[in-house]
Design an enzyme around this catalytic site. Structure first.
Site, short mmCIF file in Angstrom:
data_model
loop_
_atom_site.label_atom_id
_atom_site.label_comp_id
_atom_site.label_asym_id
_atom_site.label_seq_id
_atom_site.Cartn_x
_atom_site.Cartn_y
_atom_site.Cartn_z
N CYS A 39 2.19 -3.73 4.07
CA CYS A 39 1.29 -2.64 4.45
C CYS A 39 1.71 -2.21 5.85
O CYS A 39 2.77 -2.60 6.32
CB CYS A 39 -0.18 -3.06 4.35
SG CYS A 39 -0.78 -4.25 5.57
N GLY A 40 0.90 -1.43 6.50
CA GLY A 40 1.27 -0.92 7.82
C GLY A 40 1.63 -2.01 8.81
O GLY A 40 2.68 -1.97 9.44
N THR A 41 0.76 -2.99 8.96
CA THR A 41 1.02 -4.10 9.89
C THR A 41 1.37 -5.39 9.17
O THR A 41 1.83 -6.34 9.80
CB THR A 41 -0.22 -4.40 10.76
OG1 THR A 41 -1.29 -4.83 9.90
CG2 THR A 41 -0.63 -3.18 11.57
N GLY A 42 1.10 -5.47 7.89
CA GLY A 42 1.27 -6.71 7.13
C GLY A 42 0.06 -7.61 7.20
O GLY A 42 -0.07 -8.54 6.41
N HIS A 83 4.80 -32.52 6.76
CA HIS A 83 4.35 -31.17 6.48
C HIS A 83 3.58 -31.11 5.16
O HIS A 83 2.65 -30.33 5.02
CB HIS A 83 5.53 -30.19 6.46
CG HIS A 83 6.32 -30.22 7.72
ND1 HIS A 83 5.80 -29.84 8.94
CD2 HIS A 83 7.59 -30.62 7.97
CE1 HIS A 83 6.72 -29.99 9.89
NE2 HIS A 83 7.81 -30.46 9.32
N ASP A 111 0.86 -1.17 0.00
CA ASP A 111 0.00 0.00 0.00
C ASP A 111 0.91 1.23 0.00
O ASP A 111 2.14 1.12 -0.09
CB ASP A 111 -0.98 -0.03 1.18
CG ASP A 111 -0.33 0.16 2.54
OD1 ASP A 111 0.93 0.26 2.61
OD2 ASP A 111 -1.06 0.19 3.54
N HIS A 135 7.72 -25.48 6.83
CA HIS A 135 6.60 -26.31 7.29
C HIS A 135 5.30 -26.07 6.55
O HIS A 135 4.46 -26.96 6.50
CB HIS A 135 6.36 -26.10 8.79
CG HIS A 135 7.45 -26.67 9.63
ND1 HIS A 135 7.35 -26.75 11.01
CD2 HIS A 135 8.67 -27.18 9.32
CE1 HIS A 135 8.45 -27.29 11.49
NE2 HIS A 135 9.28 -27.55 10.49
N GLY A 144 -3.48 -6.89 7.00
CA GLY A 144 -4.58 -6.71 6.06
C GLY A 144 -4.25 -7.19 4.66
O GLY A 144 -5.03 -7.91 4.03
N ARG A 165 5.15 -0.63 9.70
CA ARG A 165 5.05 0.09 10.96
C ARG A 165 5.41 -0.79 12.16
O ARG A 165 5.34 -0.35 13.30
CB ARG A 165 3.64 0.66 11.12
CG ARG A 165 3.34 1.73 10.09
CD ARG A 165 1.98 2.34 10.26
NE ARG A 165 1.76 3.38 9.25
CZ ARG A 165 0.67 3.48 8.51
NH1 ARG A 165 -0.33 2.62 8.66
NH2 ARG A 165 0.56 4.44 7.63
#
Length: 149
Positions: free
Chosen positions: A69-72, A137, A12, A102, A74, A113
């Site tokens: 993105c800001g937090t990853g 796995h 973003d 795995h 979304g 962020r």
């Protein structure tokens, strides 16, 4: 591992600078970055960027995807809605290795962020250098894939 050395990158507006840094970094590692933007800091919606990158990975055009993105969180949620995508958000190198080893993750999500540039590059390196272990796995990844049907 696949011979495909293409990695799609998208973000973003908040993560453009870190994305560009990662683009340059992975090129030095011998990967072919496919940067699909955005290019301006005008506010944009991360779901469309996560989806666009995920579609290039799901189609096989790109081996991996790295999204930010800001937090990853979304952008990762949006990417995971595309069939065949296994994307994890990571803020540490251990998790980045484990989602490859795995879970056979084909996409990595980062929060601009949450982590700084140095850690972000270490996480990218850990993700790209890890190999899927298969075995028990693989059974679990198959179970995840079956949920898409």
């Amino acid at each position: 591992m696949s011979d495909n050395k293409r990695i799609v990158l998208s973000s973003d507006h908040a993560a453009i600078d870190l994305r560009k840094t990662i683009v340059a970094h992975i090129a030095t590692l011998g990967w072919e970055p496919v940067d699909i933007g955005p290019v301006t800091t005008e506010s944009t919606h991360y779901p469309k960027h996560g989806e666009a990158a995920a579609r290039l990975v799901a189609s096989g055009d790109c081996r991996f995807g790295i999204i930010l993105c800001g937090t990853g969180q979304g952008i990762m949620m949006a990417a995971n809605k595309v069939k065949g995508i296994r994307c994890g958000v990571c803020s540490d190198t251990f998790s980045a290795r484990m989602i490859r080893q795995h879970n056979d993750a084909n996409m990595l999500s980062l929060g601009v962020r949450v982590i700084g540039e140095g850690l972000a590059l270490d996480i990218v390196d850990a993700f790209l250098s890890a190999q899927f272990e298969g075995g028990r796995h693989a059974t679990r990844v198959d179970m995840i894939l079956a949920l898409e049907e």
